[in-house]
Every structure is written in structure tokens, then in C-alpha cells.
Design a protein around this motif. Structure first.
Motif, mmCIF file in Angstrom:
data_model
loop_
_atom_site.group_PDB
_atom_site.id
_atom_site.type_symbol
_atom_site.label_atom_id
_atom_site.label_comp_id
_atom_site.label_asym_id
_atom_site.label_seq_id
_atom_site.Cartn_x
_atom_site.Cartn_y
_atom_site.Cartn_z
ATOM 1 N N ALA A 48 27.048 17.636 5.633
ATOM 2 C CA ALA A 48 26.826 19.225 6.283
ATOM 3 C C ALA A 48 27.289 19.519 7.700
ATOM 4 N N THR A 49 27.695 20.697 7.697
ATOM 5 C CA THR A 49 28.191 21.354 9.001
ATOM 6 C C THR A 49 27.019 22.178 9.537
ATOM 7 N N PRO A 50 27.077 22.061 10.876
ATOM 8 C CA PRO A 50 25.630 22.753 11.470
ATOM 9 C C PRO A 50 26.267 24.362 11.344
ATOM 10 N N ARG A 51 25.323 25.019 11.283
ATOM 11 C CA ARG A 51 25.267 26.738 11.247
ATOM 12 C C ARG A 51 26.166 27.163 12.669
ATOM 13 N N ALA A 52 27.124 27.918 12.781
ATOM 14 C CA ALA A 52 27.885 28.364 13.798
ATOM 15 C C ALA A 52 26.786 29.127 14.607
ATOM 16 N N ASP A 53 26.031 29.991 14.103
ATOM 17 C CA ASP A 53 25.227 30.948 14.885
ATOM 18 C C ASP A 53 24.088 30.323 15.544
ATOM 19 N N ALA A 54 23.854 28.976 15.235
ATOM 20 C CA ALA A 54 22.754 28.367 16.033
ATOM 21 C C ALA A 54 23.191 27.374 17.189
ATOM 22 N N ALA A 55 24.650 27.419 17.144
ATOM 23 C CA ALA A 55 25.179 26.668 18.336
ATOM 24 C C ALA A 55 24.697 27.375 19.755
ATOM 25 N N GLN A 56 24.684 26.425 20.588
ATOM 26 C CA GLN A 56 24.383 26.707 22.271
ATOM 27 C C GLN A 56 25.544 27.510 22.715
ATOM 28 N N THR A 57 25.651 28.583 23.117
ATOM 29 C CA THR A 57 26.918 29.323 23.801
ATOM 30 C C THR A 57 27.206 28.473 25.148
ATOM 31 N N PRO A 58 28.396 28.048 25.357
ATOM 32 C CA PRO A 58 28.691 27.484 26.607
ATOM 33 C C PRO A 58 28.588 28.489 27.606
ATOM 34 N N LEU A 59 28.026 28.300 28.936
ATOM 35 C CA LEU A 59 27.737 29.255 29.907
ATOM 36 C C LEU A 59 28.647 28.622 31.109
ATOM 37 N N SER A 60 29.280 29.556 31.764
ATOM 38 C CA SER A 60 29.840 29.135 33.007
ATOM 39 C C SER A 60 28.812 29.236 34.012
ATOM 40 N N PRO A 61 28.795 28.231 35.131
ATOM 41 C CA PRO A 61 27.967 28.153 36.274
ATOM 42 C C PRO A 61 27.426 29.564 36.657
ATOM 43 N N ALA A 62 28.395 30.460 36.908
ATOM 44 C CA ALA A 62 28.076 31.959 37.296
ATOM 45 C C ALA A 62 27.240 32.734 36.173
ATOM 46 N N ARG A 63 27.669 32.609 34.961
ATOM 47 C CA ARG A 63 26.734 33.230 33.918
ATOM 48 C C ARG A 63 25.511 32.514 33.719
ATOM 49 N N ASP A 530 17.372 25.325 12.270
ATOM 50 C CA ASP A 530 18.356 26.154 13.159
ATOM 51 C C ASP A 530 19.652 25.771 12.490
ATOM 52 N N LEU A 531 19.845 24.512 12.533
ATOM 53 C CA LEU A 531 21.328 24.142 12.452
ATOM 54 C C LEU A 531 21.877 23.886 11.002
ATOM 55 N N PHE A 532 20.766 23.810 10.172
ATOM 56 C CA PHE A 532 21.200 23.368 8.840
ATOM 57 C C PHE A 532 20.544 24.103 7.865
ATOM 58 N N GLY A 533 19.436 24.947 8.024
ATOM 59 C CA GLY A 533 18.437 25.748 7.052
ATOM 60 C C GLY A 533 17.306 24.900 6.916
ATOM 61 N N ALA A 534 16.356 25.603 6.842
ATOM 62 C CA ALA A 534 15.112 25.109 6.337
ATOM 63 C C ALA A 534 15.161 24.378 4.940
ATOM 64 N N TYR A 535 14.595 23.357 4.847
ATOM 65 C CA TYR A 535 14.717 22.544 3.256
ATOM 66 C C TYR A 535 16.043 22.570 2.824
ATOM 67 N N SER A 536 16.945 22.464 3.673
ATOM 68 C CA SER A 536 18.343 22.039 3.263
ATOM 69 C C SER A 536 18.156 20.447 2.945
ATOM 70 N N PRO A 537 19.157 19.936 2.260
ATOM 71 C CA PRO A 537 19.330 18.224 2.272
ATOM 72 C C PRO A 537 18.972 17.699 3.768
ATOM 73 N N THR A 538 19.755 18.336 4.589
ATOM 74 C CA THR A 538 19.623 17.683 5.908
ATOM 75 C C THR A 538 18.283 17.778 6.591
ATOM 76 N N TYR A 539 17.645 18.901 6.436
ATOM 77 C CA TYR A 539 16.334 19.078 6.832
ATOM 78 C C TYR A 539 15.301 18.024 6.165
ATOM 79 N N LEU A 540 15.667 17.810 4.741
ATOM 80 C CA LEU A 540 14.614 17.106 4.022
ATOM 81 C C LEU A 540 15.044 15.546 4.700
ATOM 82 N N ALA A 541 16.341 15.054 5.094
ATOM 83 C CA ALA A 541 16.446 13.954 5.459
ATOM 84 C C ALA A 541 15.615 13.580 6.807
ATOM 85 N N VAL A 542 15.560 14.509 7.554
ATOM 86 C CA VAL A 542 14.796 14.548 8.703
ATOM 87 C C VAL A 542 13.154 14.067 8.727
#
Length: 755
Positions: A48-63, A530-542
Motif C-alpha cells: 500500500a502507498t500512504p495517501r498524499a493528503d495525509a502527509a505532514q507538510t515539511p515546515l521551514s523553521p520560520a514557517r 489517515d494514511l491508508f483509509g479506515a478498514y483498508s487492508p493496511t488498517y486491518l493489519a494494524v
């Protein structure tokens, strides 16, 4: 934490000793007996591939700084929005933003200006919807801000605690400070004292002692020092980040915020001397060359920095772009390594005979990951949360090894296998079967919180291995594993990258300082959703991997229907019961059918049973739920339609005050109540052990339902059975409740009588 068996390792002859907040690799303990279910055949991994919209956005120190300032400016409004009391204030610790714009703001709390230990929380804001994850859900209130125990008394208690932990040269770093302790149970006024000194194996000590300011009882004693081109002894020949300085080169990494590596020269304080070299070729792989340990140390810091940045966009241990520093050659014959948050630095001993330095890659990653935990969830270093703290460092140590992919040190699920602490070629810990070390636990049990944190980490390490690789016999990078499961069922792995991503999101987004094993299951399932979807195969493996270490249940494929408790409803009284079901078949819709419903009740297409029952009696109800793929599941429960009398008017319960009553009046009935009269009570009140709850019959007879039982658990949501056969049905019945201890308050939400 240091690497020893008090950190990474500990001498086997010693009894269990919990270390405080300096993280090391070793621990001290007597081997426990450990049993486990048989291993299982390997299964294919789940891709499985994590969902892109759940990835944490890298933040610069200033941001990142700007987001923290903005959140702090809005903190008062946030406190009001999430229902905190007037004396409570929020202090922003960190802000994380997902790619879809969801923000997760981590706060510490104060109460009447005092820091609240265990009061941390995370506010999740997603498109106008706000949810909160709290370290302690109890209402924050203390009866007095005037301590009965003096500062001197608290200091004496802390020094006594340091003696019990065998801290040498103990002295109080600063004056004890007054705090509110909310780490466990109901909040109390307390003193926090930090005692500095040296642990038995030579590791520096910063022992955090929390003392009840009213009784002098010790609430916490936790160690804050966590014990955990060039050619290194363990990493082989690797590239190094160095900085020219005149005719020489310094071991200061310009690509990683200037991380510096020092030679302590067998000293135990200060920073020592910065490693330098005249030709930028460092070490020779032998411990006799002092640069060799420096190469291992500098590469370990770089590999850990790179892993967190490349995998999760994290900019340094605190995510603020600031580098820690490292110190090699600590002490003489010092068999450990440790992370110290107070200096934001890593320190490594040279081991037995000063020839077996504890500078392996997984040691470095383990110790520096203690810094990541401190900067995020801040898992308290005792009990189950302490075991999760240690496991987090082992988990990311394995992830860093696999990410670095060194020929000299391939990725594995062994801890400290290179440093050979025991002198027999064995690792310190085994993630596939933790009990192989003689002391760690394979699975959760109710006694886990009393075990040294280096051994209570075992079930979480086992969970991570199972989630990464699955159960059964297999070989990974030349190492053979054979992992058992508690429930006797096989587990499918999802790969170490996805398993680590789930743990990282859970740690940084959902875990708090007091998270226990059950809470970690909840946090990782939320992260997997968040990353793979509720009740996805990855979620069930957890869920499968947690069940395999005796935490929670597996989630069945297809349709799942939540159990329904047996129901009692009043004749001619309105009923509304929402059923809870879901399907693991993506996109499938559900339909509900019911057989045996009482007269007057119907079920809607979305599973709501409603109506007004018209006929007295008891019968079995079966609910069948079917999804659009044809998968089905059923649940059966009984439903009694009887004369039920209820009062749902709120009645506040004063703190340590007079009893309050909530009445119901019965008219038009003949005879007496039954010998199995049912009394359902719903009271919202933190620390239910404060309460006495009685039923008072029409003639004044008192039936005790609850007499200060349940301890620190919250709320009463329970049905009691009493013999009220001497009572006439007609008349006024009362629920009488009294709070008999200070601090916690609440109210009667509802109660009902089935006489």
C-alpha cells in the motif's frame, strides 16, 4: 536512554529498576518467565502507498515559528472553544500541518499559573471540525493552591527517592517548583524536583521527582537522561559531513545544521574537544584510533537526521532545524550511551576495556529518537507509557538501519547486535520474539506497567515487527526470525516503511504523555486510517498485529456489527436506538433487517430502531446487516418492554458536600416492587470512588447501590439489581447521591427504575 542494561542493557543479577529521564539502551532486571503461542507460516505482505493528503507538510523553521506564534495568539479562544476552565491556559508546544490543510496543535497546560504535568493535549482542526486528544480527560481542578508540604519537605522526599534509585552525588538542581500533577488519576497540587547526580553505571542522572503537596506521597520518579570519508568500527567506510578550518577539517556537518562531534577524552563533563583531521580521511575501523568512534557517532547522527527528514519531512530532532551535538569517549569502561534532553546531546561510552564503544548505528538512532519523543508525545518514562517510550526508540532504530542500507550493518529487527554488550554475540533485544532476551514480555498483560520500561517495551516491539514483516518463520537480510502470536492466528506484514510511518504519525499526532498500550492501539489505528483509509487492508493489519500481542480484537473482513446490550424500555414510551455497523468492503453500502421487534417499533434503512412499544413482554431480537457485495453479519439481543420510570433532569453533585436526590413518582400500580428491581444509573463524575449512590424506596428504606467503589475511574453507567419486594410500587422513589471527597465534581445525567 543509555545503552546499558539500565538503558539498552542491564546486569542480569539485579532486580528491576526503572530509569528516569536520561535515556539509555540498557536495563537492570531479573529474567521473567515468558510464554507465547506457536509461530505461524509467513503470509504475503500487504502492499500500500500512504495517501498524499495525509502527509505532514515539511515546515521551514520560520514557517513553523509563525504557526506556533499564531496558535499561541489564539490560545485563549481555543481554550474556551474546547471547554477548558477559567483557570486553565494553553501553551503551544508544536504545530503540524497535513497536506490537506488539517492542523494538529500540541499544547501544554497551566492551571492558575502553575504548570500541569500530564495536562498536555492535541487539538485537531479539520475543515471546521475540531477534536481533542487529552493526556488526562479528568476535569482539571484542585481544592487549594496552598501546599501542606514545604519546599524543604519536597526536596527531602526527592533526595530520598534518588537514594532509592542509587544516584551518587545527588543534589537538587533548582528549587522545587509547585505544579499540578495530572499524570494519573485525579489532578492534585504537587511539587516537582529535579535531582542531579550519577547513576550506578556512570550515566548522568536527572531524576524528576513529583511529590503530592498535601500528603507527601511520591507520585513519580522518572529519569530524564535517556540511555541509548571515514571508517567506523561498525558502519564501515562512509561519507561524512565535515567543515574546513584553515589547514584542517572539523567533524562539523554543514548539511545537517552544523552537527558537531566531540572527543570527551574519557571525561564525564563538558563538551571535550571537537574532532579534527588534517586530510579529511577519518578513522581506520579500529578502536585504538580515537577517530573511529567519531566516525560511527557522526554518521549515526547524520543517518538519523536524514531518515526523519526524508521519510517524514522532519527538520531535526525538534523539527526546528537545530542540530544536537555528540560526545564520544565518555568515561572509562563505560558500557552505555545516552540521550540528554537538557543539553540536547548524545553521549557514548567506550565499553568494556574501552575497546567496545557503544557507537553502533541503531544505538545512535535509538538514543536520538528519545529526543523526538520528548519533542512530540513526551511519553512519561514509567509504567506502560515508559515502555512505549523505549519501544519508540527501538522502532525507529530499526527503521534508520533499513533506511541507511549499509553493507556493514544491514537493517534488522535486533537491538544492539553490533556492540555485543553481553560478550557472547547476542543482541540486547529481539523484536520478533522479545522474551528471547530472558526478561522482556512478548504480549501485553495487566502487570506490564510494573515491569522495567526496557522490558515492558517488548510487546510494542513485537507489534512493530509483526506489522512490518508478519508472523512465522522468515529470513530478512540474512537474519532468521520466527515470530509467534498471542491469539494463535497469523499476521500479514505491511513492510517496515509503512509500519514506521504509522507509528510516527501516531506518535506526533495522537499520542500524549500518558498514552498506554490501549491508547497506542487507538492512536495507530487513527494514523492508519489517515494514511491508508479506515478498514483498508493496511488498517486491518494494524488491528491484527495488536491482537497478536493481546491488545484489542481483530476486525473481521466484510460486515461487522457492534454488540448491542440487552434493552429495557417502558411501555408507551418513545424508543430510539441507533445500531452501529460497518463493512471493510470499500465503497459498499449497508442495509438493515430486524426480526422479533416489540410491537410498535420499526427499523430504518440506516439502522435506527424507533417508535413507541405498546405491549409488555420480553423477546429476542435479531439484526441482520448486509452490504452491497452480499456480505452479511448478525447480532442478537433481548428486549424487555416493561413499566419503566425515568428522570433525565440534570442534578449537580456538590464537591464533598450534602447528598442530592432525583425523584420518580409511580401512580396507578397495584402491589409491591419485585425482588429483581432494576436501577439504571448514569452519573457523569470524574473519580467515581468519591461517590455513594443509594436507592430510597417510598417508605424510606435505603438500598445501597455504590459505596465509594471504582477508585479513579470516571463516571457511573451501570444497572443495579435490588430486592425491593417489601416496597409498595406507588409513591416517590429517589436516587440519592453524595460526593464524600474533595476535588472532583459531576452530575446525575439520568436514572431509571424497572420495579
Amino acid at each position: 536512554m543509555p545503552l546499558r542494561q539500565n538503558a539498552l542493557v542491564r546486569p542480569r543479577r539485579l532486580t528491576a529498576l526503572a530509569l528516569a529521564a536520561v535515556g539509555s539502551l540498557l536495563a537492570l532486571a531479573v529474567p521473567d518467565s515468558a510464554t507465547a503461542a506457536p509461530a505461524h507460516p509467513a503470509r504475503a505482505k500487504i502492499a500500500a502507498t500512504p495517501r498524499a493528503d495525509a502527509a505532514q507538510t515539511p515546515l521551514s523553521p520560520a514557517r513553523r515559528t509563525a504557526l506556533i506564534r499564531s496558535a499561541q495568539s489564539e490560545a485563549a479562544g481555543t481554550a474556551q472553544r474546547i471547554g477548558l476552565g477559567a483557570k486553565e491556559k494553553l501553551v503551544v508546544k508544536d504545530v503540524i500541518r497535513d497536506a490537506d490543510g488539517t492542523t494538529h496543535t500540541r499544547y501544554e497546560r497551566t492551571y492558575a499559573g502553575l504548570p500541569v504535568l500530564g495536562g498536555d493535549l492535541v487539538v485537531h482542526d479539520d475543515s471546521g471540525r475540531t477534536t481533542v486528544t487529552k493526556a488526562n480527560a479528568a476535569q482539571l481542578s484542585v481544592p487549594s493552591l496552598s501546599p501542606k508540604i514545604t519546599t524543604a519537605g519536597a526536596t527531602a522526599k526527592a533526595l530520598t527517592a534518588s537514594k532509592q534509585d542509587q544516584v551518587r552525588g545527588a543534589k537538587v538542581a533548582d528549587a522545587s517548583r509547585l505544579v499540578v500533577w495530572a499524570g494519573t488519576g485525579k489532578p492534585v497540587l504537587a511539587w516537582e524536583t529535579v535531582v542531579e547526580g550519577v547513576q550506578r553505571d556512570g550515566t548522568p542522572s536527572e531524576l524528576q521527582v513529583v511529590t503530592d503537596a498535601a500528603t507527601g506521597k511520591q507520585l513519580l520518579a522518572a529519569e530524564k537522561v535517556h540511555t541509548g570519508t571515514g571508517t567506523g568500527q561498525y558502519v564501515g567506510t562512509v561519507p561524512l559531513g565535515t567543515t574546513p578550518s584553515g589547514p584542517t577539517y572539523q567533524l562539523a556537518d554543514p548539511d545537517r545544521a552544523g552537527h558537531r562531534t566531540y572527543d570527551l577524552g574519557q571525561g564525564t563533563s563538558g563538551t571535550g574537544t571537537l574532532f579534527t583531521d588534517d586530510n579529511d580521511v577519518w578513522g581506520d575501523g579500529l578502536p585504538s584510533n580515537r577517530q573511529t568512534a567519531g566516525v560511527d557517532v557522526a554518521f549515526g547522527a547524520a543517518a538519523t537526521w536524514d531518515f526523519y527528514k526524508e521519510a517524514y519531512g522532519r527538520n531535526g530532532i525538534r523539527n526546528d532545524g537545530v542540530a544536537a551535538y555528540s560526545r564520544a569517549h565518555y568515561g572509562s569502561n563505560y558500557v552505555n550511551a545516552f540521550w540528554q534532553d537538557s543539553c540536547f546531546c548524545m553521549t557514548y561510552g567506550d565499553g568494556s576495556g574501552n575497546t567496545h564503544p557503544l557507537t553502533a548505528l541503531d544505538v545512535a538512532a535509538h538514543e536520538m529518537s528519545h529526543g523526538v519523543t520528548a519533542a512530540t508525545a513526551g511519553l512519561v518514562y514509567s509504567g506502560e507509557s515508559g515502555g512505549l517510550n523505549e519501544a519508540t526508540s527501538d522502532i525507529f532504530a530499526a527503521a534508520v538501519e533499513f533506511h541507511a542500507n549499509l553493507a556493514a550493518d544491514p537493517g534488522d529487527y535486533l537491538v544492539g547486535e553490533k556492540i555485543d554488550i553481553n560478550g557472547d554475540g547476542t543482541p540486547l533485544r529481539y523484536m520478533d520474539k522479545p522474551s528471547k532476551d530472558g526478561s522482556s514480555r512478548d504480549s501485553w498483560s495487566s502487570t506490564l506497567g510494573s515491569v522495567d520500561v526496557h522490558y515492558s517495551s517488548g510487546p510494542a516491539n513485537h507489534f512493530f515487527y509483526l506489522l512490518s514483516e508478519g508472523s512465522g518463520a522468515k529470513t530478512v537480510n540474512g537474519v532468521s526470525y520466527d515470530s509467534p502470536t498471542y491469539d494463535g492466528q497469523a499476521v500479514s506484514g505491511i513492510g517496515i516503511e509503512n509500519a514506521a510511518a504509522i507509528w510516527y504519525r501516531a506518535l506526533t499526532t495522537y499520542m500524549t504523555s500518558t498514552t498506554n498500550y490501549s491508547g497506542a492501539r487507538t492512536a495507530t489505528l487513527a494514523a492508519a486510517a489517515d494514511l491508508f483509509g479506515a478498514y483498508s487492508p493496511t488498517y486491518l493489519a494494524v488491528a491484527d498485529a495488536w491482537a497478536a500481542i493481546n491488545v484489542g480484537n481483530r476486525i473481521a473482513l466484510g460486515v461487522n456489527v457492534a454488540p448491542v446490550a440487552d434493552q429495557i424500555s417502558g411501555v408507551n414510551q418513545v424508543v430510539s436506538l441507533q445500531l452501529d455497523a460497518y463493512t471493510t468492503n470499500t465503497g459498499a453500502s449497508l442495509t438493515y433487517e430486524a426480526t422479533g421487534l416489540p410491537d410498535g417499533l420499526t427499523i430504518s434503512p440506516d439502522g435506527l430502531i424507533s417508535g413507541t412499544p405498546t405491549t409488555l413482554g420480553t423477546g429476542d431480537i435479531t439484526i441482520k446487516v448486509t452490504d452491497s457485495t452480499g456480505a452479511t453479519a448478525s447480532v442478537t439481543f433481548s428486549w424487555q418492554i416493561a413499566y419503566v420510570y425515568a428522570n433525565a433532569s440534570r442534578v449537580d453533585i456538590p464537591d464533598n458536600g450534602a447528598a442530592v436526590e432525583s425523584p420518580v413518582t409511580i401512580t396507578g400500580r397495584d402491589g409491591n416492587a419485585s425482588a429483581t428491581t432494576k436501577v439504571y444509573v448514569n452519573i457523569v463524575h470524574t473519580y467515581r470512588g468519591d461517590l455513594t449512590v443509594d436507592l430510597v424506596g417510598p417508605d424510606g428504606t435505603v438500598y445501597s447501590l455504590l459505596n465509594r467503589s471504582g477508585g479513579s475511574a470516571d463516571n457511573v453507567d451501570q444497572t443495579f439489581t435490588v430486592d425491593a419486594s417489601t416496597q409498595p410500587l406507588n409513591g416517590t422513589w429517589k436516587l440519592r447521591v453524595q460526593d464524600r471527597a474533595s476535588i472532583d465534581v459531576g452530575y446525575i445525567a439520568r436514572w431509571q427504575l424497572t420495579p
